[in-house]
Motif scaffolding. Structure first.
Motif, mmCIF file in Angstrom:
data_model
loop_
_atom_site.group_PDB
_atom_site.id
_atom_site.type_symbol
_atom_site.label_atom_id
_atom_site.label_comp_id
_atom_site.label_asym_id
_atom_site.label_seq_id
_atom_site.Cartn_x
_atom_site.Cartn_y
_atom_site.Cartn_z
ATOM 1 N N MET A 190 7.721 2.142 1.655
ATOM 2 C CA MET A 190 6.641 1.659 2.600
ATOM 3 C C MET A 190 7.078 1.977 4.074
ATOM 4 O O MET A 190 7.998 2.064 4.072
ATOM 5 C CB MET A 190 6.491 0.288 2.247
ATOM 6 N N GLY A 191 6.037 1.897 4.758
ATOM 7 C CA GLY A 191 6.637 2.440 6.173
ATOM 8 C C GLY A 191 5.510 1.618 7.408
ATOM 9 O O GLY A 191 4.656 0.918 6.903
ATOM 10 N N TRP A 192 5.813 1.774 8.439
ATOM 11 C CA TRP A 192 5.115 1.223 9.466
ATOM 12 C C TRP A 192 4.970 2.231 10.478
ATOM 13 O O TRP A 192 5.821 3.232 10.831
ATOM 14 C CB TRP A 192 5.829 -0.009 10.282
ATOM 15 N N ILE B 247 11.010 2.296 4.465
ATOM 16 C CA ILE B 247 11.924 1.602 3.529
ATOM 17 C C ILE B 247 11.593 2.188 2.117
ATOM 18 O O ILE B 247 10.423 2.060 1.567
ATOM 19 C CB ILE B 247 12.033 0.310 3.641
ATOM 20 N N ASP B 248 12.848 2.316 1.383
ATOM 21 C CA ASP B 248 12.387 2.842 0.176
ATOM 22 C C ASP B 248 12.105 1.513 -0.925
ATOM 23 O O ASP B 248 12.221 0.523 -0.451
ATOM 24 C CB ASP B 248 13.392 3.733 -0.263
ATOM 25 N N TRP B 249 11.810 1.759 -2.242
ATOM 26 C CA TRP B 249 11.569 0.581 -3.177
ATOM 27 C C TRP B 249 12.546 -0.246 -3.307
ATOM 28 O O TRP B 249 12.234 -1.277 -3.484
ATOM 29 C CB TRP B 249 11.057 1.405 -4.302
ATOM 30 N N TYR B 250 13.915 0.339 -3.320
ATOM 31 C CA TYR B 250 14.964 -0.684 -3.754
ATOM 32 C C TYR B 250 15.315 -1.098 -2.198
ATOM 33 O O TYR B 250 16.463 -1.952 -2.520
ATOM 34 C CB TYR B 250 15.859 0.315 -4.290
ATOM 35 N N ALA B 251 14.942 -0.872 -1.145
ATOM 36 C CA ALA B 251 15.321 -1.529 0.018
ATOM 37 C C ALA B 251 16.814 -1.094 0.295
ATOM 38 O O ALA B 251 17.646 -1.614 0.921
ATOM 39 C CB ALA B 251 15.357 -3.140 0.029
ATOM 40 N N LEU B 252 17.139 0.118 -0.231
ATOM 41 C CA LEU B 252 18.402 0.771 -0.113
ATOM 42 C C LEU B 252 18.774 1.863 1.134
ATOM 43 O O LEU B 252 19.441 1.817 1.511
ATOM 44 C CB LEU B 252 19.285 1.334 -1.358
ATOM 45 N N ASN B 253 17.435 2.115 1.506
ATOM 46 C CA ASN B 253 17.491 3.090 2.620
ATOM 47 C C ASN B 253 16.275 2.792 3.517
ATOM 48 O O ASN B 253 15.254 2.523 3.069
ATOM 49 C CB ASN B 253 17.085 4.580 1.874
ATOM 50 N N THR B 254 16.589 3.144 4.759
ATOM 51 C CA THR B 254 15.566 2.961 5.941
ATOM 52 C C THR B 254 15.690 4.014 6.768
ATOM 53 O O THR B 254 16.956 4.622 6.738
ATOM 54 C CB THR B 254 16.106 1.425 6.545
ATOM 55 N N PHE C 147 9.063 8.421 0.612
ATOM 56 C CA PHE C 147 10.073 8.093 1.588
ATOM 57 C C PHE C 147 9.971 9.286 2.370
ATOM 58 O O PHE C 147 9.824 9.104 3.687
ATOM 59 C CB PHE C 147 11.446 7.774 1.238
ATOM 60 N N SER C 148 10.239 10.527 2.097
ATOM 61 C CA SER C 148 10.433 11.627 2.929
ATOM 62 C C SER C 148 8.999 12.194 3.584
ATOM 63 O O SER C 148 8.900 12.514 4.714
ATOM 64 C CB SER C 148 10.778 12.747 2.186
ATOM 65 N N ARG C 149 7.943 11.928 2.822
ATOM 66 C CA ARG C 149 6.475 12.050 3.300
ATOM 67 C C ARG C 149 6.026 11.267 4.530
ATOM 68 O O ARG C 149 5.555 11.253 5.197
ATOM 69 C CB ARG C 149 5.620 12.099 2.216
ATOM 70 N N LEU C 150 6.574 9.786 4.263
ATOM 71 C CA LEU C 150 6.267 8.955 5.288
ATOM 72 C C LEU C 150 6.952 9.162 6.599
ATOM 73 O O LEU C 150 6.275 9.218 7.499
ATOM 74 C CB LEU C 150 6.680 7.417 4.777
ATOM 75 N N ARG C 151 8.208 9.561 6.504
ATOM 76 C CA ARG C 151 8.746 9.971 7.623
ATOM 77 C C ARG C 151 8.188 11.198 8.393
ATOM 78 O O ARG C 151 8.171 11.327 9.606
ATOM 79 C CB ARG C 151 10.320 10.484 7.445
ATOM 80 N N ALA C 152 7.456 11.834 7.770
ATOM 81 C CA ALA C 152 6.692 13.086 8.251
ATOM 82 C C ALA C 152 5.186 12.837 8.522
ATOM 83 O O ALA C 152 4.571 13.510 8.907
ATOM 84 C CB ALA C 152 6.702 14.351 7.029
#
Length: 122
Positions: free
Chosen positions: A34-36, A51-58, A101-106
């Motif tokens: 998920m992202g903002w 943030i990833d599904w497991y909330a381990l990476n932001t 995650f990577s696509r949201l960053r992009a």
């Protein structure tokens, strides 16, 4: 399909704080990162945080790093963005998004919410 509904926006003075929330629903919501994002008047939509599904990476945009914090509660299917030390340049419509995650960053998302307005006055 995934439905995303944001809330928590408002008008604050510079230096203030808000907590934005996004409620996700739909049978496919499980497993999404998920992202903002935000879009200021006259500007393109820009990435804010993910943030990833497991909330381990932001990951955060440089402009908000140290001031904004993304979190999620998978049991409640919600993702939040705590925004502190707000500046007038943070004024924008803030959108919740779901994707990888990577696509949201992009800036590439599978689903968008309708947005919530944040206005910061000086």
């Amino acid at each position: 399909q995934v439905q995303l509904v944001e809330s928590g926006g408002g008008s604050v003075q510079a230096g203030g704080s808000l907590r934005l929330s996004c409620a996700a629903s739909g049978r496919a919501v499980s497993g999404y990162d998920m992202g903002w994002f935000r879009q200021a008047p006259g500007k393109e939509r820009e990435f804010v945080a993910v943030i990833d599904w497991y909330a381990l990476n932001t990951y955060y945009a440089d402009s908000v790093k140290g001031r904004f914090t993304i979190s999620r509660d998978n049991a409640k299917s919600t993702v939040s963005l705590q925004v502190n030390s707000l500046k007038p340049e943070d004024t924008a419509v803030y959108y919740c998004a779901a994707g990888a995650f990577s696509r949201l960053r992009a800036g590439v998302c599978d689903y968008w919410g309708q947005g919530t307005q944040v206005t910061v006055s000086s």
